[in-house]
Design a protein around this motif. Structure first.
Motif, short mmCIF file in Angstrom:
data_model
loop_
_atom_site.label_atom_id
_atom_site.label_comp_id
_atom_site.label_asym_id
_atom_site.label_seq_id
_atom_site.Cartn_x
_atom_site.Cartn_y
_atom_site.Cartn_z
N GLN A 92 0.83 -1.20 0.00
CA GLN A 92 0.00 0.00 0.00
C GLN A 92 0.87 1.26 0.00
OE1 GLN A 92 -2.59 -0.77 3.21
NE2 GLN A 92 -4.19 -1.57 1.91
N ARG A 93 2.01 1.16 0.74
CA ARG A 93 2.91 2.30 0.73
C ARG A 93 3.46 2.48 -0.69
NH1 ARG A 93 6.48 0.86 5.12
NH2 ARG A 93 4.59 0.32 6.28
N LEU A 94 3.70 1.33 -1.34
CA LEU A 94 4.14 1.39 -2.72
C LEU A 94 2.96 1.64 -3.66
CD1 LEU A 94 6.67 -1.57 -2.97
CD2 LEU A 94 7.19 0.85 -3.20
N GLY A 95 1.74 1.46 -3.10
CA GLY A 95 0.54 1.47 -3.92
C GLY A 95 0.44 2.70 -4.81
N LYS A 96 0.84 3.83 -4.25
CA LYS A 96 0.78 5.06 -5.05
C LYS A 96 1.69 4.93 -6.26
CE LYS A 96 -1.29 8.49 -2.35
NZ LYS A 96 -1.43 7.91 -1.01
N LEU A 97 2.76 4.10 -6.11
CA LEU A 97 3.69 3.90 -7.22
C LEU A 97 3.31 2.68 -8.03
CD1 LEU A 97 7.02 4.53 -5.28
CD2 LEU A 97 5.93 6.07 -6.89
N ALA A 98 2.72 1.67 -7.35
CA ALA A 98 2.50 0.38 -8.00
C ALA A 98 1.57 0.51 -9.20
CB ALA A 98 1.93 -0.62 -7.01
N ALA A 99 0.44 1.21 -9.00
CA ALA A 99 -0.52 1.31 -10.11
C ALA A 99 0.08 2.04 -11.30
CB ALA A 99 -1.80 1.98 -9.62
N PRO A 100 0.73 3.22 -11.11
CA PRO A 100 1.37 3.87 -12.26
C PRO A 100 2.47 3.01 -12.88
CG PRO A 100 1.21 5.41 -10.44
CD PRO A 100 0.82 4.08 -9.90
#
Lengths: 427, 268
Positions: free
Chosen positions: A83-91
């Protein structure tokens, strides 16, 4: 003490495994050269499997000190990290999907696989509206996929309409069937709804199979027109009016595959964008509220019928888009492509991904569709790996990969809501 | 009593052979708190479900007199239209949307006003309509009720994770977000401790002061006697008393009903 417990548990596990694997793996029938069945014994394979189960249970109990795995619906350590990576994961996923055709070494096989995965991502996202957000268990989603595919195929065959005209029409027709199905089943809940939608999926397939004069029956429809690049066909001739000729490129069959890849990517992203937008608006919130408590919705003046119908219609519409894409990609469709197993796979993607979670559904589609493709080398063991992975996910994370719900609006910081609190819908 | 907000005439509700409510007539005054009391099984919740559209009464008329609009006959409306007509309710066993935050719960209550601003749902998806403004207003109204129910600091918490007393208050806040003319509360004080009951009584008086009429089912007689302007008593589906709290408290029939004294026991 712990060793004793572990040994006992591992022994029980091994006995269960033996009961399963001896008839399933050790005894195998082959068709001999004369056509007669012969029995072949594979004791080593069975013994290896039973040994693996024994050692696995032993290690599990010795390591964790418990005989069972602890299921979790809340964010585990790795989901928190995700989730912390989530902002990066989707892009990052999106960027990867966008540049995939340009990566060196990506040939036609990988592009075709990409198209297949994206088709299921789109279908998963479409069904997610109905099952994940509105909480209506639909076991016949493939019916709308079929309606979309046949809409395009028939409109192209009988009226000569192009793909770009048929795409919205296929969506509208599928949505229309969604409403048509929605009306009678709105009264039904839970298991009853599931059974009726299942039957509806079968009815559509059986009609397509038997209405030979219109649909060609089991022979299907062939020669479905391929899509054009805004009027420029993909042709190997490389003439003036073709895609390759217009842009001065060397004619190549990969052009069309790349175009199809971007087309399904765009369609899937459209589904995702509409769902994300709607989730933050009254209609999407009403769907989720309906999943949580239908009676409270009624007391608050929400028209339950209309709200359910919109969910059905919208989910069906995206299924119809995907169907039209499927028809133009394959250039041939038959009722065989729209069996119940397709509905089951799409539903499995939604459930494994986590009801209502967009990123979870995308990851589940990648794992389920891409995974079965990559493990093709395992041959007959493929389904065992597949089934085992599914069981492990459901034991460890009963609410799917992403079991938490993100609020649609917040005064402060949006905090994920534990899956235990979130309703699953009763139809 | 002043002008009525709700008029119930000859209301009868039968379930097969059982008559749960038998030709009950009463009126709830505008700007007043009317309490509906009676022993267990007296038909209070049945009557309540008729008023809020969850049951369709076998006979009788339920008329809502909302100021500024012609009277509405509630028994003719479909379930979801009752709330739009101006009647909001809470439930005896709390029915929040547990997986959604307190704020989301309050926004769902404003579904109809918000939906009207989205342009059939399509305009807002494309970002065309004035939805952003409507949502800001909706959030403001939600904040007002969160403050009124002392839940402002729990706005982003899931409703299912709130303690019981806060869930009760949130359900009232949610009902108020539909901006009703008549608020119907089914045992709002059930399960509350004395301090929470006091807070609830104060909240209800505040709601009344803002001009919303209240119809209330309650077993906590302390709360009923303190805040009600009028008390209606049901027993075995029949109306046995209707008047000011002080009058009802002294009524012989009411005392008999509550002490479980009925004719058979008297004649036996």
């Amino acid at each position: 003490m712990r060793l004793q417990l572990a040994l006992k548990d591992a022994l029980i596990g091994a006995v269960v495994a033996a009961l399963l694997f001896i008839p399933l793996v050790a005894l195998r029938t082959d068709v001999g050269s004369t056509g007669a069945l012969t029995l072949r014994y594979r004791w080593t394979d069975a013994a290896i499997l039973i040994g693996l189960v024994f050692l696995g249970r032993l290690a599990l109990v010795l390591w964790t000190g418990r005989t069972g795995l602890r299921p979790s619906t809340s964010a585990g350590p790795w989901t928190l990290r995700l989730q912390r990576l989530g902002k990066l994961a989707a892009p990052a996923f999106l960027a990867f999907a966008l540049v995939l055709p340009a990566i060196p070494g990506i040939d036609r096989y990988w592009l075709d696989l990409g198209i297949l995965v994206l088709t299921y991502v789109m279908l998963g996202w479409g069904l997610n509206i109905v099952v994940g957000l509105a909480g209506l268990l639909d076991l016949g989603y493939v019916a709308f996929y079929a309606v979309g595919a046949y809409s395009y195929a028939l409109l192209a065959q009988y009226f000569g309409l192009s793909f770009w005209v048929c795409l919205p029409l296929a969506g509208i027709l599928a949505a229309f069937w969604g409403v048509l199905l929605g009306f009678p089943v709105l009264r039904l809940r839970g298991d009853y709804l599931a059974i009726v939608t299942l039957a509806f999926g079968e009815i559509i397939r059986v009609v397509l199979l038997n209405w030979v004069s219109l649909t060609g029956g089991p022979n299907g429809i062939s020669g479905i027109p391929r899509p054009s690049f805004f009027g420029l066909p993909f042709s190997m001739s490389g003439g003036e009016g073709t895609f390759a000729g217009f842009f001065g490129l060397e004619p190549s069959s990969v052009h069309r595959v790349i175009f199809l890849y971007y087309l399904i990517l765009a369609l899937a992203l459209l589904t995702n964008w509409v769902t994300i937008r709607l989730r933050r608006q009254p209609l999407g919130r009403a769907w989720e509220a309906l999943r949580e408590d239908e009676i409270a919705c009624r007391a608050l003046g929400i028209n339950v019928t209309i709200t359910k119908l919109t969910a059905f219609a919208l989910g069906a519409m995206f299924g119809g888009f995907a169907g039209a894409f499927f028809a133009t990609r394959q250039a041939f469709i038959s009722p065989e492509s729209f069996t119940f197993i397709e509905s089951a796979i799409i539903l499995a993607i939604v459930v494994l991904g986590g009801l209502g979670s967009q990123i979870g559904v995308a990851v589940a589609a990648l794992v389920l569709i891409g995974g079965t493709e990559i493990f093709r080398d395992l041959q007959e063991w493929r389904m065992l790996v597949f089934g085992g992975a599914m069981v492990v996910i459901m034991v460890l994370r009963p609410r799917g990969l992403v079991g938490t719900r993100t609020p649609s609006i917040a005064l402060g910081k949006r905090r994920a809501i534990d899956g235990k609190l979130v309703g699953e819908g009763h139809g | 009593m002043s002008r009525p907000i709700l008029e119930v005439q000859g209301l009868t509700m039968r379930f097969g052979g059982l008559t749960a409510v038998s030709s009950v007539s009463f009126a709830a005054g505008a700007g007043e708190i009317t309490a509906l009391i009676g022993p267990n099984g007296a038909g209070k919740t049945t009557l309540f479900n008729c008023v809020t559209g969850f049951y369709r009464p076998s006979e009788g008329i339920i008329r809502l007199h909302k100021p500024g609009v012609p009277p509405t006959e509630l028994q003719r409306l479909a379930g979801h239209r009752i709330a739009r007509a101006g009647v909001a309710r809470t439930f005896q066993n709390i029915r929040l949307f547990p997986g959604m935050t307190a704020l989301e719960n309050l926004l769902i209550a404003q579904h109809n006003t918000l939906m009207a601003s989205t342009g059939w749902g399509i305009g807002a998806v494309l970002g065309l309509s004035g939805y952003a403004k409507a949502e800001r207003q909706a959030v403001e109204l939600a904040k007002r009720w969160l403050t009124a129910t002392d839940l402002m600091d729990r706005a982003d918490d899931p409703a299912g994770a709130l303690p019981y007393g806060q869930q009760r208050r949130l359900e009232i806040a949610r009902a108020m977000c539909t901006e009703p003319a008549l608020l119907c509360l089914d045992e709002p004080a059930a399960g509350l401790n004395p301090r929470e009951s006091d807070e609830l009584a104060r909240l209800l008086l505040d709601i009344r002061a803002e001009g919303t009429s209240i119809l209330l089912i309650e077993h906590d007689m302390g709360v009923v006697m303190r805040i009600s302007d009028r008390v209606v008593v049901l027993d075995h589906g029949v109306l046995i008393a209707d008047g000011r709290p002080a009058e009802v408290r002294g009524d012989a029939k009411v005392i008999a009903a509550y002490l479980g004294e009925d004719e058979e026991e008297v004649t036996a």
